[in-house]
Design an enzyme around this catalytic site. Sequence first.
Site, short mmCIF file in Angstrom:
data_model
loop_
_atom_site.label_atom_id
_atom_site.label_comp_id
_atom_site.label_asym_id
_atom_site.label_seq_id
_atom_site.Cartn_x
_atom_site.Cartn_y
_atom_site.Cartn_z
N LYS A 44 0.84 -1.21 0.00
CA LYS A 44 0.00 0.00 0.00
C LYS A 44 0.87 1.26 0.00
CE LYS A 44 -0.34 -0.77 4.96
NZ LYS A 44 -1.08 -1.50 5.99
N ARG A 140 -11.20 -1.15 13.97
CA ARG A 140 -11.02 -0.34 12.76
C ARG A 140 -11.99 -0.88 11.70
NH1 ARG A 140 -4.96 0.24 10.40
NH2 ARG A 140 -5.24 -1.97 9.97
N HIS A 167 -6.05 -8.48 12.63
CA HIS A 167 -4.85 -7.63 12.69
C HIS A 167 -4.45 -7.41 14.15
CE1 HIS A 167 -2.03 -4.84 10.95
NE2 HIS A 167 -2.55 -3.78 11.51
N ARG A 219 1.58 -11.26 6.70
CA ARG A 219 1.48 -9.96 6.02
C ARG A 219 2.51 -8.95 6.53
NH1 ARG A 219 -3.96 -10.45 8.14
NH2 ARG A 219 -3.46 -8.55 9.27
N TYR A 260 17.30 29.57 7.18
CA TYR A 260 16.30 30.43 7.82
C TYR A 260 16.53 30.60 9.31
CZ TYR A 260 13.40 29.76 3.61
OH TYR A 260 12.91 29.73 2.34
N CYS A 307 15.07 23.27 4.31
CA CYS A 307 14.15 24.12 3.55
C CYS A 307 13.16 23.25 2.77
CB CYS A 307 14.93 25.00 2.57
SG CYS A 307 16.26 25.96 3.32
N MET A 308 12.28 23.90 2.02
CA MET A 308 11.27 23.15 1.26
C MET A 308 11.92 22.27 0.18
SD MET A 308 8.03 24.46 -1.02
CE MET A 308 7.16 25.29 0.31
N ASP A 309 12.90 22.82 -0.54
CA ASP A 309 13.46 22.13 -1.70
C ASP A 309 14.96 21.88 -1.59
OD1 ASP A 309 10.87 22.75 -2.99
OD2 ASP A 309 11.68 24.79 -2.92
C1 PLP Z 1 -0.32 -2.31 6.73
C2 PLP Z 1 -0.88 -3.61 7.18
C3 PLP Z 1 -0.03 -4.68 7.47
C4 PLP Z 1 1.49 -4.55 7.49
O1 PLP Z 1 1.90 -3.93 8.69
P1 PLP Z 1 3.46 -3.76 9.01
O2 PLP Z 1 3.49 -3.20 10.37
O3 PLP Z 1 4.01 -2.82 7.97
O4 PLP Z 1 4.07 -5.12 8.90
C5 PLP Z 1 -0.60 -5.92 7.74
N1 PLP Z 1 -1.95 -6.05 7.78
C6 PLP Z 1 -2.79 -5.04 7.56
C7 PLP Z 1 -4.26 -5.27 7.62
C8 PLP Z 1 -2.29 -3.78 7.27
O5 PLP Z 1 -3.12 -2.76 7.04
#
Ligand code: PLP
Length: 368
Positions: A44, A140, A167, A219, A260, A307-309
């Site tokens: 993601k 969530r 999760h 995951r 700055y 700075c910004m850039d």
């Molecule tokens: C982002 C996410 C993960 C991965 O989490 P990490 O801490 O980067 O390993 C696993 N499961 C779900 C549902 C997530 O949203």
Amino acid sequence: MTTPVSPHPSTFARARALISASALHQNLRFLSEKAGVPLLWPMKANAYGHGIDVVAPVAAESEAVWGMAVATPAEALELTEQLRGLNCPKPVMIFGASFPDEWPALVAAGVHLTISTLAEAEALPEGAQAHLKVNTGMNRLGASPADAVAVGRRLEERELLAGVFSHFTEAEEPDQTLSRQQFQTFQAVAQHFPEVRHHMGNSAAVLNLGPLPGMALARPGLSAYGVMPPSGAPGLTPAMTLQARITYLHTAAAGERVSYNGLSTLDRDSLIATVAIGYADGYPRRATGQAEVLIGGERRPVLGRVCMDQLMVDATGLDLRAGDWVTLWGRDAGGQELHISEVARWSEMAEYEIFTRLSTRIQRVAAP
Ligand SMILES: *Cc1c(COP(=O)(O)O)cnc(C)c1O
């Protein structure tokens, strides 16, 4: 015939993130072995800022990766298109929720969906691949443990159930009491659906809890990119090196101020390297006052406000040219390392946040 000699490829990029494919492959293999199962790899937010187009070929190739996951429908459609171009049949899952008007396109693209409610289970189109989300404490997404079995049964009756998942909320804590409770709650639901894939482990769970019984997938996100707070874990190699070019070199006298608001006053005559990266690129402004970079083979402080850039570095005594690359984190040409966790500490930001705030101005480059 002579070719003009330039130390750098001709590109307009001022800042780039080199993404090491071998580091990613190594981390994915390590994590899959640690978890004892293949990975549903979180990609993601532009692959945690690493660049979806640079990372997708690695995911397609890696034997440790069963499938990939993103947060939103737009990310899912972008990634499935990338994978089609790579002739990769691996599935893409959305961890977030999706709306009914988005389902036809997502189902047509073969995207796996997160489902939390009976209403969704009833309304999903034929052919959908649904993963039942169980709320084990994150609050969530997900059905409550009391409702989840009924939602899963409905999906199963409709032949749409492809997985059951949950999760962890704090698997990085040394005390694993709550993680164990969460896992038990999850298993009490998941055991009703032995035919489909169960998954729960994020990075912290894979690294701290090891293989979880009954799981088909894991995951790990951040750790697959080679980073885990506080300062990495053995077996993980950071995949990203962030660099920017020196655009200007000049000397300034002792007593002069840099950047700055006069936060930095020179205590000697100094060579100042102006570097073309700033907070608009995603280099944290809050690292001001503590930041260091790798330049000309040495570790040197950033002078005054980021700075910004642009930012300015004390380059006194170094042999440098405009166009040379400076390393903000990662590994420099001489093999010296500056870990992103140091930048995270300087700026009081999470590594997750630093990675995902890298802007489109950063060119993502595939590297060995
Ligand atoms: C982002 C996410 C993960 C991965 O989490 P990490 O801490 O980067 O390993 C696993 N499961 C779900 C549902 C997530 O949203």
